[in-house]
Design a protein around this motif. Structure first.
Motif: not given
Length: 196
Positions: A36-40, A67-70, A79-85, A107-110
């Protein structure tokens, strides 16, 4: 790590470490959040890795940072600061059919640390280098996944690691062939550097 335990993130932080870990489909809510974060959202940083060409393979990857994902469970994943696609595109040459087969993968990473997109790209690539160089050899060549040992399997895992380290120290490239040659000639094993 197939299942990301929130405790793992806390343990890493408590010991002064940071974590970058792949999100798998078995964590449905977190995985859907990443999608969702990567699409919106617009990415905070993007890195397009140069195309690499090796024997029968062409590969490219693009890394996007959010950065700072909801996240849905914000307190749980504080503790998750970043979502990486990571978007990978591969073309593999099929020698039998003399054609190129294309495959795409996302792939997604946190992460508990904020890095630049090129730094994340390198860190993820380095992880897969370790995976291919160590775990794959242990799983496939040394038969770790097929092992039927149920009592103290960690002892045999350490022995496999010990053997692999000796082979690496002696600059062995083909582990499978070396194991076969060692089974045919014990003197070969005793001549390794680091044995005595």
């Amino acid at each position: 790590m197939p299942f990301i335990a929130k405790k793992t993130l806390h343990t890493a932080k408590e010991t002064g470490n940071e974590v970058i870990v792949q999100v798998k489909g078995n964590q449905k809510t977190l995985f859907r959040d990443c999608q969702r974060i990567s699409e919106t959202s617009l990415p905070d940083d993007i890195y397009q890795e140069p195309v690499t060409k090796t024997r029968n393979r062409i590969e490219s990857r693009q890394v996007k940072l959010f950065i700072a994902p909801a996240l849905t469970d914000a307190k749980e994943w504080a503790l998750v600061k970043v979502v990486v696609k990571v978007e990978r595109s591969r073309q593999l040459f099929q020698t039998k059919t003399k054609t190129w087969k294309k495959s795409d993968e996302i792939s997604f990473y946190i992460s508990t640390i904020v890095l630049s997109a090129p730094e994340f790209c390198q860190a993820i690539r380095d992880h897969w280098g370790i995976e291919n160089r160590n775990h794959y050899v242990r799983d496939v060549t040394m038969g770790e996944d097929k092992s039927r040992i149920r009592t103290n399997p960690h002892i045999f895992a350490k022995l496999r690691s010990f053997a692999l380290n000796i082979l690496r120290k002696n600059k062995v490239d083909n582990i499978s062939l070396e194991l076969f040659e060692n089974s045919m000639n014990l003197d070969n094993v005793l001549n390794y550097v680091g044995i005595f």
